[in-house]
Design a protein around this motif. Structure first.
Motif, PDB file in Angstrom:
ATOM      1  N   GLU A 196     -20.556  40.437  29.327  1.00 47.88           N
ATOM      2  CA  GLU A 196     -18.949  40.476  28.369  1.00 47.88           C
ATOM      3  C   GLU A 196     -18.091  39.121  29.352  1.00 47.88           C
ATOM      4  OE1 GLU A 196     -18.988  45.348  28.254  1.00 47.88           O
ATOM      5  OE2 GLU A 196     -18.283  44.510  30.441  1.00 47.88           O
ATOM      6  N   TYR A 197     -18.033  38.363  30.174  1.00 46.89           N
ATOM      7  CA  TYR A 197     -16.917  37.761  30.471  1.00 46.89           C
ATOM      8  C   TYR A 197     -18.076  36.480  29.295  1.00 46.89           C
ATOM      9  CZ  TYR A 197     -15.098  39.723  34.422  1.00 46.89           C
ATOM     10  OH  TYR A 197     -14.316  40.433  34.587  1.00 46.89           O
ATOM     11  N   LEU A 198     -18.405  36.064  29.690  1.00 45.60           N
ATOM     12  CA  LEU A 198     -19.449  35.115  29.120  1.00 45.60           C
ATOM     13  C   LEU A 198     -18.864  35.264  27.184  1.00 45.60           C
ATOM     14  CD1 LEU A 198     -22.734  34.604  30.286  1.00 45.60           C
ATOM     15  CD2 LEU A 198     -20.383  33.140  30.661  1.00 45.60           C
ATOM     16  N   GLU A 199     -19.090  36.837  26.513  1.00 42.55           N
ATOM     17  CA  GLU A 199     -18.368  37.192  25.022  1.00 42.55           C
ATOM     18  C   GLU A 199     -17.324  36.639  25.422  1.00 42.55           C
ATOM     19  OE1 GLU A 199     -18.432  38.454  21.791  1.00 42.55           O
ATOM     20  OE2 GLU A 199     -19.975  38.109  23.016  1.00 42.55           O
ATOM     21  N   LEU A 200     -16.531  36.823  25.823  1.00 43.34           N
ATOM     22  CA  LEU A 200     -15.288  36.692  26.166  1.00 43.34           C
ATOM     23  C   LEU A 200     -15.039  34.911  26.016  1.00 43.34           C
ATOM     24  CD1 LEU A 200     -12.031  36.919  26.239  1.00 43.34           C
ATOM     25  CD2 LEU A 200     -12.870  37.693  28.899  1.00 43.34           C
ATOM     26  N   SER A 201     -15.675  34.135  26.972  1.00 44.09           N
ATOM     27  CA  SER A 201     -15.774  33.013  26.722  1.00 44.09           C
ATOM     28  C   SER A 201     -16.039  32.240  25.338  1.00 44.09           C
ATOM     29  CB  SER A 201     -16.793  32.438  27.751  1.00 44.09           C
ATOM     30  OG  SER A 201     -16.597  30.417  27.894  1.00 44.09           O
ATOM     31  N   TYR A 202     -16.916  32.919  25.202  1.00 51.75           N
ATOM     32  CA  TYR A 202     -17.878  31.955  23.134  1.00 51.75           C
ATOM     33  C   TYR A 202     -16.106  32.076  22.449  1.00 51.75           C
ATOM     34  CZ  TYR A 202     -19.793  33.366  19.477  1.00 51.75           C
ATOM     35  OH  TYR A 202     -20.192  32.397  17.954  1.00 51.75           O
ATOM     36  N   ARG A 203     -15.920  33.390  22.682  1.00 55.39           N
ATOM     37  CA  ARG A 203     -14.271  34.026  21.363  1.00 55.39           C
ATOM     38  C   ARG A 203     -13.664  32.642  21.758  1.00 55.39           C
ATOM     39  NH1 ARG A 203     -16.279  36.821  16.917  1.00 55.39           N
ATOM     40  NH2 ARG A 203     -18.367  38.060  18.115  1.00 55.39           N
ATOM     41  N   VAL A 204     -13.118  32.653  23.030  1.00 59.74           N
ATOM     42  CA  VAL A 204     -11.951  31.587  23.425  1.00 59.74           C
ATOM     43  C   VAL A 204     -12.932  30.149  22.443  1.00 59.74           C
ATOM     44  CG1 VAL A 204     -11.050  30.150  24.625  1.00 59.74           C
ATOM     45  CG2 VAL A 204     -10.985  32.434  25.369  1.00 59.74           C
ATOM     46  N   LYS A 205     -13.878  29.860  22.654  1.00 58.15           N
ATOM     47  CA  LYS A 205     -14.347  28.313  22.304  1.00 58.15           C
ATOM     48  C   LYS A 205     -14.759  28.838  20.940  1.00 58.15           C
ATOM     49  CE  LYS A 205     -17.071  25.359  23.182  1.00 58.15           C
ATOM     50  NZ  LYS A 205     -18.567  24.250  21.890  1.00 58.15           N
ATOM     51  N   PHE A 206     -15.380  29.902  20.382  1.00 55.51           N
ATOM     52  CA  PHE A 206     -15.860  29.226  18.843  1.00 55.51           C
ATOM     53  C   PHE A 206     -14.631  29.890  17.630  1.00 55.51           C
ATOM     54  CE2 PHE A 206     -16.135  32.108  14.916  1.00 55.51           C
ATOM     55  CZ  PHE A 206     -17.678  31.822  14.464  1.00 55.51           C
ATOM     56  N   HIS A 207     -13.130  30.455  18.305  1.00 54.99           N
ATOM     57  CA  HIS A 207     -12.187  30.787  17.351  1.00 54.99           C
ATOM     58  C   HIS A 207     -10.747  29.611  17.656  1.00 54.99           C
ATOM     59  CE1 HIS A 207     -13.559  34.471  15.817  1.00 54.99           C
ATOM     60  NE2 HIS A 207     -13.747  34.751  17.183  1.00 54.99           N
ATOM     61  N   GLU A 208     -11.829  28.597  18.840  1.00 51.11           N
ATOM     62  CA  GLU A 208     -10.628  27.084  19.490  1.00 51.11           C
ATOM     63  C   GLU A 208      -9.003  27.631  19.462  1.00 51.11           C
ATOM     64  OE1 GLU A 208     -10.827  24.020  16.260  1.00 51.11           O
ATOM     65  OE2 GLU A 208     -12.746  23.903  16.689  1.00 51.11           O
ATOM     66  N   LEU A 209      -9.482  28.315  20.411  1.00 48.62           N
ATOM     67  CA  LEU A 209      -7.950  29.310  21.295  1.00 48.62           C
ATOM     68  C   LEU A 209      -7.151  28.995  21.851  1.00 48.62           C
ATOM     69  CD1 LEU A 209      -9.131  33.168  20.943  1.00 48.62           C
ATOM     70  CD2 LEU A 209      -7.704  32.049  19.152  1.00 48.62           C
ATOM     71  N   GLY A 210      -7.107  27.510  22.135  1.00 50.62           N
ATOM     72  CA  GLY A 210      -7.183  26.844  23.207  1.00 50.62           C
ATOM     73  C   GLY A 210      -5.481  25.677  22.133  1.00 50.62           C
ATOM     74  N   VAL A 211      -4.896  25.446  23.204  1.00 53.40           N
ATOM     75  CA  VAL A 211      -3.793  24.388  22.696  1.00 53.40           C
ATOM     76  C   VAL A 211      -4.243  22.949  22.092  1.00 53.40           C
ATOM     77  CG1 VAL A 211      -1.758  22.858  23.188  1.00 53.40           C
ATOM     78  CG2 VAL A 211      -1.649  25.127  24.316  1.00 53.40           C
ATOM     79  N   THR A 212      -5.234  22.616  22.532  1.00 56.65           N
ATOM     80  CA  THR A 212      -6.573  21.377  21.985  1.00 56.65           C
ATOM     81  C   THR A 212      -8.021  21.840  22.267  1.00 56.65           C
ATOM     82  OG1 THR A 212      -6.489  20.182  23.934  1.00 56.65           O
ATOM     83  CG2 THR A 212      -3.852  19.568  22.968  1.00 56.65           C
ATOM     84  N   LYS A 213      -8.664  20.643  21.306  1.00 59.64           N
ATOM     85  CA  LYS A 213      -9.895  21.222  21.802  1.00 59.64           C
ATOM     86  C   LYS A 213     -10.609  21.022  23.706  1.00 59.64           C
ATOM     87  CE  LYS A 213     -14.635  19.083  20.027  1.00 59.64           C
ATOM     88  NZ  LYS A 213     -14.907  18.643  19.034  1.00 59.64           N
TER      89      LYS A 213
END
Length: 324
Positions: free
Chosen positions: A40-57
């Motif tokens: 589940e933590y890795l699912e969360l990590s994947y969602r952050v990466k997949f949806h590009e939810l950071g300020v920059t890449k």
């Protein structure tokens, strides 16, 4: 048990709160998460990466990696080590993220993530190799920082490091043994980079030293390929030259006594060569990428040297600018 909607909602909550309140992911997850599995933590990590939810890449990559690292560190609290299992999709996520951390220069985070993965899954040869790659990069980076901090006077006068390096070089020329610090973690293993064929015929790797990183790869090039390289290079041999960074000239020097030839990339526009040479180059270049996990893009050609009787190449840094 949280479902996928909870994971997506928490993802956005973490990012918003982290940016507004300047909280670390560790602090946010400690206070708000109720996950009970590494998956589940890795699912969360994947969602952050997949949806590009950071300020920059890069920010997205760092945040996704930090969540994965946190989940791995917390896994002992809710799962026994022998119960930890990951799907192929999660392995692909960890592999991709660590590759990107290496390429973008986040070596400390990449090293921490790879080390933690290896602690949880000690038999995984991909991350066993990546730990050494990151350690090597960090060691080189620290050395570069040390070099850049020297004054011009120190560089001109030489340094203790230079003296020690020259002593070791001289010892090698006299066929003396280098005394490396004892390391009980040195090992031999088969490396297959998770390729199905290589599970059958993995690369044989022998660790000689961790610092500096020295590895010996056994049986990578076949005897027939060696003979073919020699036969292709022999007609192309000419007196070797050295590059002078001060005036950008290439000249014959007594520092280097040898004949050399280059077998260049057959895919360079306008460079013609025999079909067997092109096939051999592509095969060896791909093999080097497979066994080292380094990217072959932009590599120089294959250099073949014949030192002959009395040939040598004096001690030098293999870079154009010593300070860099």
């Amino acid at each position: 048990m949280p479902d996928i909607k909870d994971v997506r909602g928490l993802t956005r909550l973490l990012l918003v709160n982290a940016n507004i309140y300047e909280k670390s992911f560790d602090e946010m997850l400690d206070a708000r998460s109720h996950f009970v599995s590494l998956e589940e933590y890795l699912e969360l990590s994947y969602r952050v990466k997949f949806h590009e939810l950071g300020v920059t890449k890069d920010d997205t990559l760092v945040k996704a990696s930090e969540i994965a690292l946190y989940g791995l560190n917390q896994s002992d609290l809710y799962q026994r080590s022998n119960e930890l299992k990951l799907s192929q999709a999660r392995w692909d996520l960890l592999s991709t993220m660590t590759d990107e951390l290496y390429e973008t220069g986040f070596w400390n985070l990449g090293y921490a993530l790879c080390t933690t993965i290896l602690n949880k899954f000690p038999d995984d040869d991909e991350f066993m190799f990546k730990v050494e790659l990151f350690r090597d990069r960090l060691t080189s980076s620290n050395f570069k920082d040390k070099m850049s901090s020297r004054t011009a006077l120190q560089r001109a006068a030489g340094s203790k490091e230079d003296t020690l390096d020259r002593k070791e070089f001289s010892k090698l020329c006299r066929r003396g043994e280098l005394v490396l610090p004892p390391d009980s973690n040195l090992k031999c293993y088969y490396f297959h980079k998770n390729a199905h064929l290589r599970h059958i015929a993995g690369y044989k790797v022998e660790e000689i030293s961790h610092s500096p990183v020295i590895r010996l790869y056994h049986d990578v090039i076949l005897e027939g390929e060696i003979e073919l390289i020699k036969s292709l290079a022999f007609p192309l041999l000419e007196v070797a030259k050295v590059y002078d960074p001060n005036d950008t000239s290439v000249d014959i020097s007594e520092d280097r006594i040898s004949n050399n030839a280059w077998l260049l990339d057959p895919d360079i526009l306008g460079y013609k060569q025999p079909p067997q040479q092109a096939a051999l180059y592509r095969k060896l270049n791909q093999r080097m990428e497979d066994c080292t996990t380094l990217n072959k893009a932009g590599t120089e050609g294959l250099q073949v040297n014949n030192y002959g009787i009395g040939g040598h190449y004096l001690w030098h840094y293999d870079s154009l600018y010593y300070g860099m």
